[in-house]
Design an enzyme around this catalytic site. Structure first.
Site, PDB file in Angstrom:
ATOM      1  N   GLY A   1     -15.380  23.596 -49.352  1.00 43.38           N
ATOM      2  CA  GLY A   1     -14.924  24.876 -49.892  1.00 43.38           C
ATOM      3  C   GLY A   1     -15.985  25.956 -49.930  1.00 43.38           C
ATOM      4  CB  ALA A   2     -15.864  29.532 -49.337  1.00 48.62           C
TER       5      ALA A   2
ATOM      6  CG  ASN B   1     -13.968  33.360 -51.316  1.00 50.54           C
ATOM      7  OD1 ASN B   1     -13.920  32.143 -51.168  1.00 50.54           O
ATOM      8  ND2 ASN B   1     -13.372  34.197 -50.501  1.00 50.54           N
TER       9      ASN B   1
ATOM     10  CE  LYS C   1     -20.366  21.082 -49.365  1.00 50.04           C
ATOM     11  NZ  LYS C   1     -20.772  22.060 -50.397  1.00 50.04           N
TER      12      LYS C   1
ATOM     13  CB  SER D   1     -19.175  26.703 -52.652  1.00 46.20           C
ATOM     14  OG  SER D   1     -20.389  27.419 -52.754  1.00 46.20           O
ATOM     15  CD  GLU D   2     -24.028  25.252 -51.236  1.00 46.29           C
ATOM     16  OE1 GLU D   2     -22.836  24.900 -51.114  1.00 46.29           O
ATOM     17  OE2 GLU D   2     -24.777  25.473 -50.274  1.00 46.29           O
TER      18      GLU D   2
ATOM     19  CG  LEU E   1     -13.196  12.775 -30.101  1.00 45.57           C
ATOM     20  CD1 LEU E   1     -12.353  11.912 -29.189  1.00 45.57           C
ATOM     21  CD2 LEU E   1     -13.041  14.243 -29.707  1.00 45.57           C
TER      22      LEU E   1
ATOM     23  CD  GLU F   1      -9.639  31.245 -44.694  1.00 46.19           C
ATOM     24  OE1 GLU F   1     -10.126  32.197 -44.034  1.00 46.19           O
ATOM     25  OE2 GLU F   1      -9.675  31.162 -45.911  1.00 46.19           O
TER      26      GLU F   1
ATOM     27  CB  CYS G   1     -11.914  35.362 -45.809  1.00 44.69           C
ATOM     28  SG  CYS G   1     -10.439  34.621 -46.499  1.00 44.69           S
TER      29      CYS G   1
ATOM     30  CD  GLU H   1     -16.740  37.914 -43.744  1.00 41.00           C
ATOM     31  OE1 GLU H   1     -17.460  37.008 -43.329  1.00 41.00           O
ATOM     32  OE2 GLU H   1     -15.591  37.732 -44.184  1.00 41.00           O
TER      33      GLU H   1
ATOM     34  CD  GLU I   1      -6.741  26.444 -45.778  1.00 39.07           C
ATOM     35  OE1 GLU I   1      -7.303  27.425 -46.255  1.00 39.07           O
ATOM     36  OE2 GLU I   1      -6.986  25.248 -46.112  1.00 39.07           O
TER      37      GLU I   1
END
Ligand code: TXE
Length: 663
Positions: free
Chosen positions: A325-326, A328, A351, A353-354, A419, A425, A459, A560, A637
């Site tokens: 994940g990000a 935001n 996981k 975002s940190e 593979l 996204e 985004c 961006e 998604e």
């Protein structure tokens, strides 16, 4: 010289010997004054990026380049090539600048890059100093411009050289000893590891440390894979209806705990509580509810193959999948990935975002409380290294990432080794087209929502606003009027409309983009400054910025920014607007404002973007697919389309007659 100083030539000769001696003494005094100024700035700088800026600011301070000081420095450099003594002092001064830069860079870039970057930045400082000092008419604002250019350049260099590099975890905020230590969520329970490295998650609005988290390494990844393997078997054996019933309970708990989760999200992200209460948790719950409903209807098909045979397909889960994940929309992203994955019968390792790991861990607890079997949803806090371990793991069959384009490329390349399937996204630089017949008030609302919601950290934002030239004045007037009223402030205050940016480093990046916009010649009509009043200086707040007079080649129009920065451009014809809207490597979203329905559909059909809006912007109902064209991503998604990305088709041929064999 003695005459100018009003002293006897004998006195000058006594102290300095000759002209070189005098020059050397003055040079040493100038250099040590500069080095004291740099040291003071370095002491005040809290982060590696701020330390880098301190060196730039000290060297490009107005007092180092006003006409008198500039002339003295120039005299030295001119003489230094003829005098070993002067050259020695100059080298000491240059080494000091380099070593300060290198030191700040070791925490910002890979060590192999730090040396190279330090040399380049030192050269840029010297070049900017020279150009500014030699400018025909000098004013202190020239020094400001030089510093902004240097900062923008540094950020671009850092972004390019840190691509693929996981920063050493240096928590910007010291961990208080009483602080909560949080561990990975594996197999339905917290899985602490006393030996794990930790990082701190902090509130970007106040700097307050919220928790210290264990970074999941190889052992946790293996434990999560083992738990997912056994959990997935149980989960996939359930019917879709049973899975749906449990996922529905997850949605219910999310809604019951909306306010508590919204507050945690606000503390972790800096987004205003007026947003997180109505969007972040709700959108996650909607997604779980939607896929809970679909779970029972995930079916294959039966295929007529004539009287001798029949065929059918089964839609089966992939097995173990991973979500990355990000920062935001942390909880929303976790739900958007987990809901379709689990509905299809997969187990997920997520996981976050940190920078924003807290609500995903809560989601782990809630899944277990709702009855999701142990191991079906696991959460591994960590940085890019943890993400890399997941991407490389052979037992994980799919990765779904929300993040930046460079990370997307890396994940896709790494996934090729085993593979894995990938859904990406990624970012965008989306256009909003406002035609002359548009409802101006609606178009302004769309542009505001599409640029300033979540402080612009979205985004799909429509950061390139193309306005028909004939309505430009009216549009800008209302846009400015409404933007100036946006309330920037404490994210926990329900009256606040715009909160903090995610981190100091990100704020510096956004400010550098704004400075570059100004340097490129775009007109900054409002905002674009750091906001520090009323205690906001502890956090990372930037006022909403609107640029006019932009051209398509300006960096603020091409890159961006992921902050509250809108670029307004004008166009004359529909064809021109479409061509310019498409002239970008990205293709996440696009919006069209017009009252002419035929034009709306005609234009939308020609825009190269995966997610489009007519007469509104940034509304993302779960029922509609979401995702990008071109460099903005792969796969979709939400909606039924997401089920394709979390399942695979098994074809079955059933013979209804004897087997005919020629031998
Ligand atoms: O993204 P990253 P960040 C854009 C936005 C922002 C920039 C950086 O422009 O300024 O991306 O944001 C994990 N293998 N978007 O730093 O670095 C990482 O730990 C596997 C757009 O957050 O791409 C984090 O969990 N995983 C975006 C996640 O990838 C890796 C929203 C995203 O990190 C990894 C946010 C690796 N090698 C930022 N390296 C959007 N699409 O909305 C990092 N990660």
């Amino acid at each position: 010289m003695a005459k100018q100083a009003g002293v006897s030539t004998g006195l000058v000769a006594h102290y300095f010997g000759d002209k070189d001696g005098l020059l050397e003494a003055t040079l040493r005094s100038l250099a040590s004054r500069l080095s004291r100024a740099a040291a003071a700035r370095l002491r005040a700088a809290a982060t590696p990026r701020a330390r880098l800026q301190a060196v730039i600011d000290a060297n490009l301070a107005p007092e180092e380049m006003d006409q008198r000081t500039g002339a003295v420095w120039l005299a030295f450099w001119g003489q230094a090539i003829h005098s070993d003594r002067l050259l020695r002092v100059q080298r000491i001064y240059q080494r000091r600048v380099l070593s300060n830069l290198r030191h700040a860079l070791t925490l910002l870039a890979p060590s192999s890059e730090a040396e190279r970057l330090a040399i380049i930045i030192a050269a840029i400082i010297d070049g900017l100093w020279l150009r500014t000092t030699l400018a025909a008419s000098w004013s202190p604002s020239d020094a400001d411009a030089a510093r902004r250019i240097a900062a923008g350049f540094v950020d671009t260099q850092l972004a390019a050289s840190t691509e693929g590099y996981a920063m050493p975890m240096s928590p910007p905020v010291p961990a208080a000893s009483s602080q909560r230590r949080l561990a990975a969520w594996i197999g339905g329970r917290a899985a602490p590891d006393a030996t794990a490295e930790t990082f701190v998650s902090a509130n970007p609005a106040t700097g307050e440390a919220l928790a210290s988290l264990e970074i999941a390494g190889i052992a946790q990844v293996e434990a999560a894979v083992a738990a997912a393997r056994s959990g997935q078997k149980v989960w996939a054996r359930m019917t879709g209806m049973e899975r749906g019933r449990i996922l529905r309970r997850v949605a219910d708990i999310l809604r019951q705990r909306n306010d508590e989760l919204a507050e945690l999200e606000t503390r972790d992200t800096g987004k205003p509580i007026q947003e997180t209460r109505v969007v972040d948790v709700v959108s996650g719950a909607d997604c779980l509810e939607y896929f809970a409903g679909l779970a029972g209807g995930i079916t294959g098909e039966s295929v007529d193959l004539g009287p001798a045979a029949m065929g059918y397909t089964r839609r089966e889960p992939l097995g173990i999948v991973a979500g990355i994940g990000a920062w935001n929309y942390p909880l929303q992203i976790a739900c958007w990935k987990a809901a379709p994955a689990l509905a299809c019968g997969n187990a997920m390792i997520f996981k976050p975002s940190e920078l924003t790991p807290l609500t995903a861990l809560k989601l782990g607890e809630i899944m277990t409380a709702a009855g999701v079997p142990d191991g079906v949803f696991n959460v591994l806090p960590g940085d890019g290294r943890t993400g890399g371990l997941l991407t490389a793991h052979p037992a994980i069959r799919k990765i779904s990432l929300t993040g930046s384009v460079p990370t997307g490329k890396r994940v896709m390349a790494a996934a090729a080794e085993t593979l894995k399937q990938v859904t990406l996204e990624l970012g965008g630089k989306s256009p909003i087209l406002v035609f002359e017949d548009a409802d101006i008030e609606n178009a302004v609302s769309g542009a505001l929502l599409g640029n300033f919601y979540s402080a612009g950290e979205v985004c799909s934002n429509g950061t390139r606003v193309f306005v028909d030239r004939s309505i430009r004045e009216r549009f800008l007037e209302r846009l400015l009027e409404r933007t100036r009223k946006i309330v920037v402030g404490d994210p926990l205050d329900p009256a606040t409309q715009m909160g903090a940016l995610i981190s100091e480093a990100h704020m510096q990046k956004v400010l550098a983009h704004i400075a570059r916009g100004v340097a490129d010649g775009a007109r900054l009509l409002c905002g674009g400054e750091r906001v520090t009043r009323d205690g906001l200086g502890r956090g990372f707040f930037v006022s909403p910025a609107i640029f006019d007079g932009c051209t398509d080649d300006h960096s603020i129009v091409r890159e961006e920014i992921f902050g509250p920065v809108m670029a307004v451009l004008t166009f004359d014809t529909e064809e021109e607007a479409i061509a310019r809207a498409n002239a970008t490597e990205f293709g996440l979203s696009a919006g069209v404002f017009t009252r002419d329905l035929a034009r709306a559909h005609r234009v939308i059909a020609q825009l190269e973007a995966g997610t489009c809006w007519i007469n509104t912007y940034n509304i993302t109902p779960i029922e509609l697919p979401f995702g990008g064209y071109k460099m903005s991503g792969l796969g979709r998604e939400n909606s039924r389309a997401a089920l394709d990305h979390y399942s695979q088709i098994k074809s079955v041929y059933v013979a209804l007659t004897d087997v005919e064999a020629p031998y």
